[in-house]
Design an enzyme around this catalytic site. Sequence first.
Site, short mmCIF file in Angstrom:
data_model
loop_
_atom_site.label_atom_id
_atom_site.label_comp_id
_atom_site.label_asym_id
_atom_site.label_seq_id
_atom_site.Cartn_x
_atom_site.Cartn_y
_atom_site.Cartn_z
N THR A 197 0.93 -1.27 -0.13
CA THR A 197 0.11 -0.01 0.05
C THR A 197 0.88 1.17 0.10
O THR A 197 0.44 2.23 -0.67
CB THR A 197 -1.01 -0.02 1.50
OG1 THR A 197 -1.74 -1.24 1.16
CG2 THR A 197 -1.85 1.19 1.19
N TYR A 198 1.84 1.18 0.83
CA TYR A 198 2.81 2.30 0.72
C TYR A 198 3.59 2.66 -0.67
O TYR A 198 3.45 3.68 -1.23
CB TYR A 198 3.94 2.35 1.61
CG TYR A 198 4.82 3.46 1.76
CD1 TYR A 198 4.63 4.67 2.54
CD2 TYR A 198 6.18 3.20 1.40
CE1 TYR A 198 5.66 5.61 2.58
CE2 TYR A 198 7.15 4.41 1.28
CZ TYR A 198 6.59 5.39 2.05
OH TYR A 198 7.69 6.48 2.22
N ALA A 199 3.86 1.48 -1.23
CA ALA A 199 4.52 1.65 -2.69
C ALA A 199 3.46 2.13 -3.63
O ALA A 199 3.73 2.92 -4.32
CB ALA A 199 4.90 0.17 -3.13
N LYS A 221 2.76 6.13 -2.94
CA LYS A 221 4.01 6.91 -3.10
C LYS A 221 4.21 6.82 -4.59
O LYS A 221 4.30 7.95 -5.27
CB LYS A 221 5.48 6.34 -2.58
CG LYS A 221 5.49 6.45 -1.01
CD LYS A 221 5.09 8.07 -0.59
CE LYS A 221 6.37 8.69 -0.59
NZ LYS A 221 5.95 10.22 -0.02
#
Length: 226
Positions: free
Chosen positions: A139-141, A144
């Site tokens: 989810t972070y990847a 961003k």
Amino acid sequence: MPDVGKVFLMSRVIILGGHGKVALLAEPLLAANGHEVTAVIRKPEQSDEIEAAGATPVVADIEHASTDELADVLRGNDVVVWSAGAGGGSAERTLAVDRDAAIRAMEATKAAGVERFVMVSYFGAGPDHGVPEDSDFYTYAKAKTEADEHLQATDLDWTILRPSGLTLDAATGHIETGEHVEPAQASRDNVAHVISAVVDDAAGASRRIIEFNDGHQLIAEVISSS
């Protein structure tokens, strides 16, 4: 302190996520180079630490603020630095902060008449980030990557910084970057120095994605080598 004999043009710099570890290291560097620094924070009790770092605190909830509200915060500055993040936790909040709030900040930057936007991202972000969907990091990847892509599609004078895994090591003033560099580690202190160098060198940093580790290339030379 600034290099002896080097001339810096003063900018009004506002940092979103102003109480983060990287931001607290960047603020005194920017202030020492003669920039007027504002740090956007969530909690009034963080103000003393911001002032000690040489910045002026402004309290605002960037996670929930509208584009218009963010524009009011950003107006009058020359450079916006996004150094905010959800810091892990739920997937929903990661998307809400690292993607949605970041994109609103970009749109607010345009609405406020500010031209420059510096995004602190991570090494490997992009459509080919390769993080599997069942990974906790996915989810972070995704957040961003989508924020970076939105920024690249704007007419802002943007710079995207993509440091490797962050450490608490002291700054060396040197990094490594380039087409064949693989992700490793970068100290938060070096990231702060890269932010400072990018603000100082608008021409060298313009519309660049800089992925980097700690290394042996002088930061100022990397930024000026475009």
